[in-house]
Design an enzyme around this catalytic site. Structure first.
Site, PDB file in Angstrom:
ATOM      1  N   SER A   7       0.759  -1.300   0.013  1.00  7.29           N
ATOM      2  CA  SER A   7      -0.049   0.157   0.068  1.00  7.29           C
ATOM      3  C   SER A   7       0.984   1.147  -0.194  1.00  7.29           C
ATOM      4  O   SER A   7       1.654   1.377  -0.944  1.00  7.29           O
ATOM      5  CB  SER A   7      -0.877  -0.095   1.070  1.00  7.29           C
ATOM      6  N   HIS A  47      -2.730  -1.045  -3.350  1.00  8.89           N
ATOM      7  CA  HIS A  47      -3.671  -0.003  -3.188  1.00  8.89           C
ATOM      8  C   HIS A  47      -3.723   1.070  -4.127  1.00  8.89           C
ATOM      9  O   HIS A  47      -2.625   1.823  -4.205  1.00  8.89           O
ATOM     10  CB  HIS A  47      -3.836   0.393  -1.668  1.00  8.89           C
ATOM     11  N   ASP A  67      -4.704  -4.269   5.728  1.00 11.29           N
ATOM     12  CA  ASP A  67      -4.913  -5.241   4.788  1.00 11.29           C
ATOM     13  C   ASP A  67      -3.951  -6.442   4.366  1.00 11.29           C
ATOM     14  O   ASP A  67      -2.553  -5.947   4.643  1.00 11.29           O
ATOM     15  CB  ASP A  67      -5.263  -4.568   3.362  1.00 11.29           C
TER      16      ASP A  67
END
Ligand SMILES: C[S@@+](CC[C@H](N)C(=O)[O-])C[C@H]1O[C@@H](n2cnc3c(N)ncnc32)[C@H](O)[C@@H]1O
Lengths: 274, 206
Positions: B17, B44, B137
């Site tokens: 991310s 992401h 995540d």
């Protein structure tokens, strides 16, 4: 080990659902359906799919909850604004040449895509000259779609989408806000017919100028995709438009050679006249 | 003549991310063109991003880099990036699938969605890697990879631009390797080169 059993159980469960309720999910892509079924199982309180199965096949209410869990209805107003911009700029000029236009939204979910098209057609001067058939397998979402309720929490994003799509007015003109919800203006609703239709088992809709089926077939395996594409092809008039989701294409499909993509990567395909 | 033994692993999944663009450039540029496994990556990314990341990474490394398409076969030496606004999943035959399901923990594409489906599809033949990121995540997915017998690698939080995602992964499961970014490519090459041994379990050396 345990995981292979889950796969087997899911296959058996979908077979049972098909035989008892007539809904055919056997040709859905596995990874997504497994994810959703696993979710449903966790919420349903059953330990395993096998355990759920015996109730599922006897109790319609349990099946209805499974159906809601299996069909995913995430959608938005003017999803992929660039797509709607191309429709506005490059498809509408063709649609204008017809006295009356018929459009099919297959897998319409809660109706946002159909309402977005209605706004666009009204702004482009096609008001009163179109009818939309918006269909979905899931009757609960069709109910919501018919009521024209859109989540008010999303309005900022929807407004941005609308503007990016080339919207000519103010998005707020198209709905009334009431408490926690927004209701779509009645003029937009009156030309849309919401109806149940299952792409896995039902027949085509005739004489359409445009068919939109976006982000529905990505959940299907190849054979079911082919079935849908054949349905759409039979439904479309020559010169009509087939619109797919941004990550779907007619490349390598039987149908491909009889369609021409309007603009590169637009996923808007025009059916040839011959 | 004995048949050549199949490779121990079939794929690598990577989740990243905040700080990912830099981290992926570093990691992927150190992998050789003939790298024997496919790499499936969730970075992401904003829902309306264009193909800038695919082009950037393609220019910086010798591997083939593409945006994942549904029904893609996963080929060795190829990087498949999850498209903006879709989840990336793996079917049981190893092909790729996409979904427009709701975001998971605010993310679409979601690392957990990729990792969990890849763990189900590849079982013990999967390597999962969690890199820098400022959220949680990937930790559930990495735990699933471990439960299915795969290998888990996490970037050392002290080495990560954003430590939260590696920390969450470390808290969620017993990770096999905690490495600085500079050492991950080497580890992936070692693991990718291993072959399945019918007699004894292959051990990962620290
Ligand atoms: C992700 S939504 C797509 C909504 C909208 N077209 C869009 O792109 O925003 C997928 C829809 O397909 C519907 N669907 C799934 N299987 C179907 C089937 N066999 N026949 C008709 N609709 C189906 C689901 O109920 C869901 O509402």
């Amino acid at each position: 080990m345990g995981e292979d059993i889950a796969n087997l159980e899911i296959r058996l469960l979908l077979e049972g659902v098909h035989q008892v309720y007539g809904y055919d999910f056997r040709d859905y892509a596995e990874a997504s359906i497994r994810r959703r079924l696993t979710h449903w199982l966790a919420e349903s309180g059953f330990e395993t799919f096998s355990e759920a199965q015996s109730r599922l096949l006897r109790d319609r209410a349990v099946f209805e909850s499974l159906l809601a869990g299996i069909t995913v209805n995430v959608t938005e107003m003017f999803r992929d604004p660039a797509f709607f911009r191309i429709v506005r700029e490059q498809v509408v000029p063709f649609l204008r040449t017809y006295p009356f236009v018929k459009i099919w939204h297959a897998g319409c979910a809660t109706g946002e895509e159909a309402y977005s098209m209605a706004i666009l057609l009204e702004e482009e001067g096609l008001g009163g000259r179109y009818r939309m058939y918006a269909t979905d397998i899931n009757e609960a979402v069709l109910q919501k779609a018919g009521e024209g309720v859109i989540p008010i929490t999303e309005m900022q994003r929807f407004t941005r989408n609308y503007q990016k799509s080339g919207g000519k007015s103010s998005f707020a003109d198209y709905y009334t806000a009431r408490y926690d919800r927004a209701i779509v203006a009645p003029e937009l609703r009156k030309n849309i017919v919401f109806a149940p239709h299952n792409l896995a088992t039902d027949a085509e809709f005739g004489e359409m100028h445009m068919v939109l089926c976006r982000n529905v077939m990505i959940y299907f395996k190849a054979a079911l995709k082919e079935r849908c594409l054949k349905l759409f092809d039979t439904s479309l008039l020559p010169g009509g438009f087939l619109c797919l989701g941004l990550k779907e294409t007619l490349e390598n499909r039987k149908l491909g050679e009889r369609y021409e993509e309007l603009a590169p990567s637009s996923r808007i395909y025009r059916k040839r006249y011959v | 003549m004995s048949k050549p033994t199949p490779r121990r692993f079939r794929a690598i999944v990577i989740g990243v991310s905040t700080g990912g663009v830099q981290a992926l450039q570093t990691l992927l540029s150190e992998l050789p063109q003939d790298f024997p496994l496919p790499l499936l990556i969730v970075q992401h990314i904003s829902p309306d991003a264009d193909d800038g990341l695919v082009r950037l990474l393609g220019a910086r490394c010798t591997l083939r880099v593409k945006e994942a398409d549904e029904q893609d076969e996963t080929l060795p030496g190829t990087v498949y990036l999850a498209p903006p606004n879709y989840h990336l999943l793996v079917e049981s035959d190893g092909r790729l699938a996409l979904s427009a399901d709701a975001p998971v923990s605010y993310a679409r594409p979601s690392i957990d969605v990729l990792f969990e489906s890849a763990a189900d599809a590849f079982g013990p033949a999967l390597i999962g890697v969690v890199l820098t990121g400022a959220n949680f995540d990937g930790s559930r997915g990495l735990a699933r990879i471990k439960r299915q017998g795969g290998i888990a690698i996490v970037q050392d939080p002290a080495d990560a631009e954003a430590p939260q995602m590696p920390q969450a992964a470390l808290a969620a499961t017993a990770v096999d390797q905690v490495l600085s970014l500079a050492n991950i490519a080497g580890m992936l090459c070692t693991l990718a080169g291993e072959h399945a041994t019918p007699t004894k379990e292959t051990v990962v050396h620290a």
